[in-house]
Every structure is written in structure tokens, then in C-alpha cells.
Design a protein around this motif. Sequence first.
Motif, PDB file in Angstrom:
ATOM      1  N   THR A 296      -8.913   6.565  -3.038  1.00 15.48           N
ATOM      2  CA  THR A 296      -7.615   5.979  -3.385  1.00 15.48           C
ATOM      3  C   THR A 296      -7.397   4.681  -2.618  1.00 15.48           C
ATOM      4  O   THR A 296      -6.969   3.671  -3.191  1.00 15.48           O
ATOM      5  CB  THR A 296      -6.483   6.975  -3.068  1.00 15.48           C
ATOM      6  OG1 THR A 296      -6.682   8.180  -3.800  1.00 15.48           O
ATOM      7  CG2 THR A 296      -5.130   6.382  -3.443  1.00 15.48           C
ATOM      8  N   ARG A 297      -7.707   4.698  -1.326  1.00 13.13           N
ATOM      9  CA  ARG A 297      -7.576   3.475  -0.523  1.00 13.13           C
ATOM     10  C   ARG A 297      -8.567   2.409  -1.006  1.00 13.13           C
ATOM     11  O   ARG A 297      -8.245   1.213  -1.006  1.00 13.13           O
ATOM     12  CB  ARG A 297      -7.810   3.802   0.946  1.00 13.13           C
ATOM     13  CG  ARG A 297      -6.649   4.508   1.626  1.00 13.13           C
ATOM     14  CD  ARG A 297      -6.782   4.438   3.132  1.00 13.13           C
ATOM     15  NE  ARG A 297      -5.585   4.907   3.801  1.00 13.13           N
ATOM     16  CZ  ARG A 297      -5.430   6.137   4.294  1.00 13.13           C
ATOM     17  NH1 ARG A 297      -6.416   7.013   4.173  1.00 13.13           N
ATOM     18  NH2 ARG A 297      -4.315   6.483   4.905  1.00 13.13           N
TER      19      ARG A 297
ATOM     20  N   PHE B 260      -7.143   0.794  -4.161  1.00 15.86           N
ATOM     21  CA  PHE B 260      -6.050  -0.127  -3.846  1.00 15.86           C
ATOM     22  C   PHE B 260      -6.581  -1.419  -3.249  1.00 15.86           C
ATOM     23  O   PHE B 260      -6.144  -2.509  -3.643  1.00 15.86           O
ATOM     24  CB  PHE B 260      -5.068   0.533  -2.875  1.00 15.86           C
ATOM     25  CG  PHE B 260      -3.989  -0.403  -2.408  1.00 15.86           C
ATOM     26  CD1 PHE B 260      -2.905  -0.696  -3.218  1.00 15.86           C
ATOM     27  CD2 PHE B 260      -4.079  -1.018  -1.168  1.00 15.86           C
ATOM     28  CE1 PHE B 260      -1.919  -1.582  -2.799  1.00 15.86           C
ATOM     29  CE2 PHE B 260      -3.108  -1.902  -0.741  1.00 15.86           C
ATOM     30  CZ  PHE B 260      -2.022  -2.188  -1.553  1.00 15.86           C
ATOM     31  N   ASP B 261      -7.501  -1.320  -2.292  1.00 18.07           N
ATOM     32  CA  ASP B 261      -8.072  -2.529  -1.692  1.00 18.07           C
ATOM     33  C   ASP B 261      -8.783  -3.383  -2.728  1.00 18.07           C
ATOM     34  O   ASP B 261      -8.706  -4.623  -2.695  1.00 18.07           O
ATOM     35  CB  ASP B 261      -9.052  -2.146  -0.578  1.00 18.07           C
ATOM     36  CG  ASP B 261      -8.343  -1.726   0.700  1.00 18.07           C
ATOM     37  OD1 ASP B 261      -7.114  -1.941   0.792  1.00 18.07           O
ATOM     38  OD2 ASP B 261      -9.005  -1.180   1.601  1.00 18.07           O
TER      39      ASP B 261
ATOM     40  N   LEU C  83      -2.314  -1.433 -10.787  1.00 17.76           N
ATOM     41  CA  LEU C  83      -1.513  -0.992  -9.648  1.00 17.76           C
ATOM     42  C   LEU C  83      -0.317  -0.156 -10.103  1.00 17.76           C
ATOM     43  O   LEU C  83       0.024   0.858  -9.469  1.00 17.76           O
ATOM     44  CB  LEU C  83      -1.026  -2.199  -8.841  1.00 17.76           C
ATOM     45  CG  LEU C  83      -2.077  -2.943  -8.018  1.00 17.76           C
ATOM     46  CD1 LEU C  83      -1.478  -4.206  -7.405  1.00 17.76           C
ATOM     47  CD2 LEU C  83      -2.634  -2.056  -6.907  1.00 17.76           C
TER      48      LEU C  83
ATOM     49  N   PHE D 214      -6.035  -5.076  -4.776  1.00 22.09           N
ATOM     50  CA  PHE D 214      -5.235  -6.001  -3.966  1.00 22.09           C
ATOM     51  C   PHE D 214      -6.023  -7.268  -3.634  1.00 22.09           C
ATOM     52  O   PHE D 214      -5.505  -8.389  -3.801  1.00 22.09           O
ATOM     53  CB  PHE D 214      -4.783  -5.307  -2.684  1.00 22.09           C
ATOM     54  CG  PHE D 214      -4.023  -6.196  -1.749  1.00 22.09           C
ATOM     55  CD1 PHE D 214      -2.668  -6.433  -1.936  1.00 22.09           C
ATOM     56  CD2 PHE D 214      -4.655  -6.800  -0.670  1.00 22.09           C
ATOM     57  CE1 PHE D 214      -1.965  -7.256  -1.076  1.00 22.09           C
ATOM     58  CE2 PHE D 214      -3.960  -7.627   0.194  1.00 22.09           C
ATOM     59  CZ  PHE D 214      -2.609  -7.858  -0.006  1.00 22.09           C
TER      60      PHE D 214
ATOM     61  N   GLU E 114       0.837  -1.205   0.000  1.00 27.15           N
ATOM     62  CA  GLU E 114       0.000   0.000   0.000  1.00 27.15           C
ATOM     63  C   GLU E 114       0.869   1.251   0.000  1.00 27.15           C
ATOM     64  O   GLU E 114       0.616   2.202  -0.754  1.00 27.15           O
ATOM     65  CB  GLU E 114      -0.914  -0.006   1.222  1.00 27.15           C
ATOM     66  CG  GLU E 114      -1.830   1.213   1.298  1.00 27.15           C
ATOM     67  CD  GLU E 114      -2.610   1.269   2.593  1.00 27.15           C
ATOM     68  OE1 GLU E 114      -3.814   1.588   2.554  1.00 27.15           O
ATOM     69  OE2 GLU E 114      -2.013   0.999   3.654  1.00 27.15           O
TER      70      GLU E 114
ATOM     71  N   VAL F  35       2.551   1.707  -3.455  1.00 27.47           N
ATOM     72  CA  VAL F  35       1.676   2.050  -4.585  1.00 27.47           C
ATOM     73  C   VAL F  35       1.021   3.412  -4.397  1.00 27.47           C
ATOM     74  O   VAL F  35       1.028   4.252  -5.305  1.00 27.47           O
ATOM     75  CB  VAL F  35       0.601   0.954  -4.781  1.00 27.47           C
ATOM     76  CG1 VAL F  35      -0.381   1.368  -5.878  1.00 27.47           C
ATOM     77  CG2 VAL F  35       1.256  -0.369  -5.147  1.00 27.47           C
ATOM     78  N   ILE F  36       0.425   3.650  -3.237  1.00 26.68           N
ATOM     79  CA  ILE F  36      -0.360   4.881  -3.055  1.00 26.68           C
ATOM     80  C   ILE F  36       0.183   5.789  -1.954  1.00 26.68           C
ATOM     81  O   ILE F  36      -0.474   6.771  -1.591  1.00 26.68           O
ATOM     82  CB  ILE F  36      -1.840   4.551  -2.761  1.00 26.68           C
ATOM     83  CG1 ILE F  36      -1.974   3.755  -1.453  1.00 26.68           C
ATOM     84  CG2 ILE F  36      -2.466   3.803  -3.908  1.00 26.68           C
ATOM     85  CD1 ILE F  36      -3.419   3.528  -1.027  1.00 26.68           C
TER      86      ILE F  36
ATOM     87  N   LEU G 251      -1.503   3.271 -11.131  1.00 22.27           N
ATOM     88  CA  LEU G 251      -1.802   4.054  -9.937  1.00 22.27           C
ATOM     89  C   LEU G 251      -0.519   4.575  -9.301  1.00 22.27           C
ATOM     90  O   LEU G 251      -0.459   5.733  -8.853  1.00 22.27           O
ATOM     91  CB  LEU G 251      -2.580   3.190  -8.954  1.00 22.27           C
ATOM     92  CG  LEU G 251      -3.193   3.869  -7.734  1.00 22.27           C
ATOM     93  CD1 LEU G 251      -4.177   4.942  -8.149  1.00 22.27           C
ATOM     94  CD2 LEU G 251      -3.879   2.840  -6.841  1.00 22.27           C
ATOM     95  N   ARG G 252       0.508   3.742  -9.280  1.00 23.55           N
ATOM     96  CA  ARG G 252       1.783   4.143  -8.682  1.00 23.55           C
ATOM     97  C   ARG G 252       2.469   5.235  -9.497  1.00 23.55           C
ATOM     98  O   ARG G 252       3.146   6.114  -8.945  1.00 23.55           O
ATOM     99  CB  ARG G 252       2.709   2.934  -8.570  1.00 23.55           C
ATOM    100  CG  ARG G 252       3.995   3.194  -7.802  1.00 23.55           C
ATOM    101  CD  ARG G 252       4.809   1.919  -7.640  1.00 23.55           C
ATOM    102  NE  ARG G 252       5.963   2.143  -6.780  1.00 23.55           N
ATOM    103  CZ  ARG G 252       7.126   2.604  -7.213  1.00 23.55           C
ATOM    104  NH1 ARG G 252       7.288   2.870  -8.512  1.00 23.55           N
ATOM    105  NH2 ARG G 252       8.129   2.778  -6.358  1.00 23.55           N
TER     106      ARG G 252
END
Length: 275
Positions: free
Chosen positions: A36-37, A40-41, A80, A44, A16, A19-20, A83-84
Amino acid sequence: MSKIYYIAVNAYRNLENAVIGNILYITTDSKDRCNTRLLFDYLFFHLVLLIPKYLIGLYARNTTELLLNTSFLFTLVGCLLLLRKGTPVKTVSVLAAFLTLILPAACSFLNNQDLSPRYSMVWIVSILFCYIATNATATLALGATLCGYLTLVAWVQVNQIPVYSTPGFTHEQSLIFNPIITGLYILFLIRVLGAHYKNIFITEHERTLQKQRQHSSLLSQRLTKQFIILKGLSRSGKSKYMDGNKELLEACLVEIEKQCESAISYLDDDSASEN
């Protein structure tokens, strides 16, 4: 088990942050941070869900399922990486929502147009995610895509049109795997969406505390200013009293009364805002 849990949580936190982490650092809007979280979740835990899917594909010797899950793996990792690299969260969210609907739809079509919960659950999850993370327009477009696919399946099956299909899962295998996949996606929803709304509550609580601290600081500054003025007036009044100048003493007392009323009004406004 505790060591395994610690390793899993540590891996999740490290990924996490990788990446973010930068996005969360520069983003000040609470809604954007929560989305954003959430994104990612979503990515993931879809990757985590590929593990039991691979095991099921290996057990059933379903080559199509294994190949499409591999494609799914690369697309999720690609999201991912985007996003990164700083791609806008909303853009990646739309891409992730469409990919997590289209690829399972392709797998469903090749597995004898299977519409069981093994595929329908992920479609529901992708539409719900799209609605929360993006906007109504993207969600309606995603829903229209799903309706178009279901219409195609109905047309193929009603008219008994021959299409290429792999052997797919047997009826017995579907009866066994559908409850497992459904249960996994229920856990997915609880973890991803539950954490999302928990983050919203935490963020709003932090914003409320910050506003309270700012208000208390402003109130303290105002009262300090009032007390400094009162101190100066009291000294001036004392000096005038000693000199016998009653008119200026009376003016000082009137001003002291005004300053006291002003300080009391600040405190009354503060109490009213808290209520």
C-alpha cells in the motif's frame, strides 16, 4: 531550504494519511501494508515528476507532451481517489502500472515514435513496479503490451508508413533533456523502491520484536506458575516435616525436584530458540 523541506515532508505525510491512513489502520498483514505504501509512493512521485516534465514541454513548446502530461495528471489523481475510496490495492496497482506505460507510449508514438530514455525509463519503472506490487501474470501482460508497441513502431518505421506525428523534440533538445529525465527517474527508483524495502525491513523487525515479547510473556507466565507450585509444595513439605510425616515430605521433595526440572527446561528451550 530547511523550511521548504519541512513543508514538502509535511505535505507528503498529510496526503499519505488522507489517502491510505484508513487502509493502514485496518490492515494487519505486513506485506499488504508495504504494498500500500509502495503504491502511494509510486503515484505521488509520478505526480512530482510531472513538474519538470511540464517545464520541459513548455520550454520546447511541445503541445502533445503538455496535453498527455495533463491526461497523466488526471489518471494519477484518479488512482489516488480510488485508493482512498477503498478499491483493492492490487487492482489500483495494476491500473497504475498499465496507465504509466500506455500514456507515455502514446506520447512516444505521437512524438515521431521516440524511443529515447525519456520514455523507455518510465516503461522500465512501470514493469518493475507491476512485478513487485502485483503478480507475474499482470507483469507478463504489461511486458507483452510494451513489446507489442515496440513491434508496431518497428513496423511503421521499417515500412516507412505515414502516420500522424507532432513536431516532437528536436535532436538537440533530446540530447539535453534525456540525461535530465534519466537522472530524475533514477532518483525516483531510489526513493520509491528504496523506501519500499526499508519498510519491509522495519516491518519484519517489528514482527520479530512482537514475537519476542509474546514469548517472554509466555515464559514469564509459565515460570510464575512453577514458582507458585514450588511455594505451595515448600509450605506443605515444611508442615509435613513438623508433623514428622517423612513419606509425604519425601513426596513433596520429589515434586519440587520435578517442578525445578520443568522450570529449567523452559529456560533451556528459551535459550535454544534465541540462538
